[in-house]
Write a protein that holds these residues in place. Structure first.
Motif, PDB file in Angstrom:
ATOM      1  N   MET A  67       0.841  -1.204   0.000  1.00 39.41           N
ATOM      2  CA  MET A  67       0.000   0.000   0.000  1.00 39.41           C
ATOM      3  C   MET A  67       0.869   1.244   0.000  1.00 39.41           C
ATOM      4  N   LYS A  68       0.440   2.242  -0.744  1.00 44.82           N
ATOM      5  CA  LYS A  68       1.180   3.499  -0.785  1.00 44.82           C
ATOM      6  C   LYS A  68       1.142   4.184   0.585  1.00 44.82           C
ATOM      7  N   PRO A  69       2.237   4.849   1.002  1.00 43.91           N
ATOM      8  CA  PRO A  69       2.244   5.523   2.294  1.00 43.91           C
ATOM      9  C   PRO A  69       1.296   6.714   2.333  1.00 43.91           C
ATOM     10  N   ILE A  70       0.681   6.897   3.478  1.00 41.21           N
ATOM     11  CA  ILE A  70      -0.251   8.011   3.686  1.00 41.21           C
ATOM     12  C   ILE A  70       0.525   9.201   4.248  1.00 41.21           C
ATOM     13  N   ILE A  71       0.440  10.339   3.557  1.00 42.68           N
ATOM     14  CA  ILE A  71       1.168  11.543   3.954  1.00 42.68           C
ATOM     15  C   ILE A  71       0.181  12.596   4.448  1.00 42.68           C
ATOM     16  N   GLY A  72       0.258  12.928   5.725  1.00 42.97           N
ATOM     17  CA  GLY A  72      -0.583  13.972   6.287  1.00 42.97           C
ATOM     18  C   GLY A  72      -0.035  15.352   5.957  1.00 42.97           C
ATOM     19  N   ILE A  73      -0.907  16.269   5.561  1.00 36.65           N
ATOM     20  CA  ILE A  73      -0.527  17.641   5.207  1.00 36.65           C
ATOM     21  C   ILE A  73      -1.298  18.595   6.108  1.00 36.65           C
ATOM     22  N   THR A  74      -0.589  19.439   6.838  1.00 40.60           N
ATOM     23  CA  THR A  74      -1.278  20.383   7.724  1.00 40.60           C
ATOM     24  C   THR A  74      -1.961  21.481   6.915  1.00 40.60           C
ATOM     25  N   THR A  75      -2.956  22.094   7.515  1.00 38.36           N
ATOM     26  CA  THR A  75      -3.775  23.102   6.856  1.00 38.36           C
ATOM     27  C   THR A  75      -3.719  24.423   7.625  1.00 38.36           C
ATOM     28  N   PHE A  76      -4.318  25.461   7.034  1.00 37.76           N
ATOM     29  CA  PHE A  76      -4.425  26.747   7.728  1.00 37.76           C
ATOM     30  C   PHE A  76      -5.887  27.164   7.788  1.00 37.76           C
ATOM     31  N   LEU A  77      -6.223  28.021   8.732  1.00 38.73           N
ATOM     32  CA  LEU A  77      -7.589  28.514   8.871  1.00 38.73           C
ATOM     33  C   LEU A  77      -7.802  29.690   7.929  1.00 38.73           C
ATOM     34  N   GLU A  78      -8.844  29.594   7.109  1.00 36.80           N
ATOM     35  CA  GLU A  78      -9.141  30.641   6.130  1.00 36.80           C
ATOM     36  C   GLU A  78     -10.584  31.099   6.318  1.00 36.80           C
ATOM     37  N   SER A  79     -10.759  32.391   6.517  1.00 38.33           N
ATOM     38  CA  SER A  79     -12.099  32.950   6.714  1.00 38.33           C
ATOM     39  C   SER A  79     -12.574  33.639   5.444  1.00 38.33           C
ATOM     40  N   LYS A  80     -13.746  33.214   4.969  1.00 36.28           N
ATOM     41  CA  LYS A  80     -14.356  33.873   3.810  1.00 36.28           C
ATOM     42  C   LYS A  80     -15.838  33.524   3.774  1.00 36.28           C
ATOM     43  N   ALA A  81     -16.616  34.443   3.237  1.00 37.12           N
ATOM     44  CA  ALA A  81     -18.067  34.255   3.112  1.00 37.12           C
ATOM     45  C   ALA A  81     -18.700  33.852   4.438  1.00 37.12           C
ATOM     46  N   LYS A  82     -18.233  34.520   5.524  1.00 37.90           N
ATOM     47  CA  LYS A  82     -18.798  34.316   6.865  1.00 37.90           C
ATOM     48  C   LYS A  82     -18.577  32.904   7.412  1.00 37.90           C
ATOM     49  N   GLN A  83     -17.644  32.158   6.808  1.00 44.35           N
ATOM     50  CA  GLN A  83     -17.316  30.819   7.271  1.00 44.35           C
ATOM     51  C   GLN A  83     -15.799  30.706   7.462  1.00 44.35           C
ATOM     52  N   THR A  84     -15.377  29.721   8.257  1.00 46.18           N
ATOM     53  CA  THR A  84     -13.954  29.436   8.436  1.00 46.18           C
ATOM     54  C   THR A  84     -13.658  28.050   7.898  1.00 46.18           C
ATOM     55  N   TYR A  85     -12.620  27.968   7.076  1.00 42.67           N
ATOM     56  CA  TYR A  85     -12.268  26.720   6.408  1.00 42.67           C
ATOM     57  C   TYR A  85     -10.854  26.294   6.784  1.00 42.67           C
ATOM     58  N   ASP A  86     -10.606  24.979   6.807  1.00 40.60           N
ATOM     59  CA  ASP A  86      -9.248  24.453   6.860  1.00 40.60           C
ATOM     60  C   ASP A  86      -8.801  24.259   5.419  1.00 40.60           C
ATOM     61  N   SER A  87      -7.760  24.993   5.005  1.00 38.72           N
ATOM     62  CA  SER A  87      -7.359  25.025   3.601  1.00 38.72           C
ATOM     63  C   SER A  87      -5.879  24.697   3.430  1.00 38.72           C
ATOM     64  N   VAL A  88      -5.498  24.400   2.182  1.00 34.27           N
ATOM     65  CA  VAL A  88      -4.095  24.215   1.835  1.00 34.27           C
ATOM     66  C   VAL A  88      -3.964  24.371   0.321  1.00 34.27           C
ATOM     67  N   ASN A  89      -2.812  24.825  -0.129  1.00 32.97           N
ATOM     68  CA  ASN A  89      -2.507  24.929  -1.542  1.00 32.97           C
ATOM     69  C   ASN A  89      -2.610  23.540  -2.191  1.00 32.97           C
ATOM     70  N   HIS A  90      -3.364  23.430  -3.278  1.00 30.36           N
ATOM     71  CA  HIS A  90      -3.556  22.132  -3.936  1.00 30.36           C
ATOM     72  C   HIS A  90      -2.240  21.529  -4.426  1.00 30.36           C
ATOM     73  N   ASN A  91      -1.217  22.347  -4.649  1.00 28.88           N
ATOM     74  CA  ASN A  91       0.055  21.819  -5.141  1.00 28.88           C
ATOM     75  C   ASN A  91       0.726  20.874  -4.142  1.00 28.88           C
ATOM     76  N   TYR A  92       0.446  21.023  -2.838  1.00 27.29           N
ATOM     77  CA  TYR A  92       0.947  20.046  -1.866  1.00 27.29           C
ATOM     78  C   TYR A  92       0.341  18.673  -2.158  1.00 27.29           C
ATOM     79  N   ILE A  93      -0.955  18.655  -2.367  1.00 28.01           N
ATOM     80  CA  ILE A  93      -1.671  17.414  -2.629  1.00 28.01           C
ATOM     81  C   ILE A  93      -1.156  16.773  -3.911  1.00 28.01           C
ATOM     82  N   LYS A  94      -1.024  17.598  -4.949  1.00 24.04           N
ATOM     83  CA  LYS A  94      -0.561  17.094  -6.242  1.00 24.04           C
ATOM     84  C   LYS A  94       0.856  16.533  -6.152  1.00 24.04           C
ATOM     85  N   SER A  95       1.731  17.223  -5.411  1.00 26.43           N
ATOM     86  CA  SER A  95       3.122  16.782  -5.289  1.00 26.43           C
ATOM     87  C   SER A  95       3.221  15.439  -4.579  1.00 26.43           C
TER      88      SER A  95
END
Length: 238
Positions: A1-29
């Motif tokens: 099985m391929k190894p699972i790599i955890g990627i930390t996120t940042f808190l992003e506030s927009k449209a009256k909501q808060t999201y855990d986000s990350v640049n998609h290029n981390y995921i792609k890499s």
């Protein structure tokens, strides 16, 4: 099985909501390097931190806002304008527990600074006002996948093993940098003006920090994908 790599996120506030986000290029890499990317949201529960680490094989501490100077016993200068105390605390705990478990870690930009501060190091809060004769380190109006300045790599380091070069060109999006090196860490790369661009742990199998953003270069310049391949390989049992 391929190894699972955890990627930390940042808190992003927009449209009256808060999201855990990350640049998609981390995921792609991570995916292109042969790993399975999994995002780790910010939580404030030490037990959940341990549960996350039981679920992953490797960890990426992603980039983002400044590390609070309060984390290393200083008050902020006027140049420190964006911090997240929740993220600082969470990622410090996550990194220290990962080290205890010898889980491979790659810290990117802010992530490298978190590694250093978590182990008792300090930061220059602003390179251009605190380091004499410093050069440019923030390519504000240049695309993220463009190379910006050169660095020199220690030939006895993980980074040299990955690139097989003593000098490479990188992108750059930071105004803070390592000042006092953290316990158990060593400097392994520098820009021409002496700013630290890479660190590694001296006694762990794979705990590497880089001050630039290889995830934004990995497609255009495949050599930078080798950083993620090295992380994935470090997670793969022989």
């Amino acid at each position: 099985m391929k190894p699972i790599i955890g990627i930390t996120t940042f808190l992003e506030s927009k449209a009256k909501q808060t999201y855990d986000s990350v640049n998609h290029n981390y995921i792609k890499s991570v995916y292109l390097a042969g790993g399975i990317p999994v995002l780790i949201p910010i939580v404030e529960d030490e037990e959940i931190v341990n549960n996350y680490l039981k679920s992953i094989d490797g960890l990426i501490l992603s980039g983002g806002e400044d590390v609070s100077p309060l984390m290393y016993g200083e008050n902020p200068t006027e140049k420190v304008q964006m911090i997240c105390a929740q993220r600082d605390k969470f990622e410090k705990e996550l990194f220290l527990e990962a080290l205890k478990l010898n889980i491979p870690v790659l810290g990117i930009c802010r992530g490298m600074q978190v590694m250093n501060v978590a182990l008792g190091g300090t930061l220059y809060q602003d390179i251009n006002t605190q380091i004499e004769n410093s050069l440019g380190h923030y390519q504000k109006d240049t695309p993220a996948n463009n190379l910006y300045h050169q660095i020199k790599i220690d030939d006895e380091s993980i980074l040299f093993d990955i690139f097989d070069e003593e000098k490479i060109s990188i992108n750059s999006f930071h105004h803070q940098s390592v000042k006092k090196i953290g316990n158990g860490l060593k400097e392994i790369a520098w820009s021409v003006d002496g700013v630290v661009e890479g660190i590694e742990h001296i006694s762990k199998d794979f705990a590497l920090g880089v001050q630039w953003h290889p995830e934004d270069l990995a497609v255009k310049y495949p050599d930078f994908l080798n950083l993620f391949k090295a992380l994935v390989q470090a997670c793969t049992p022989y």
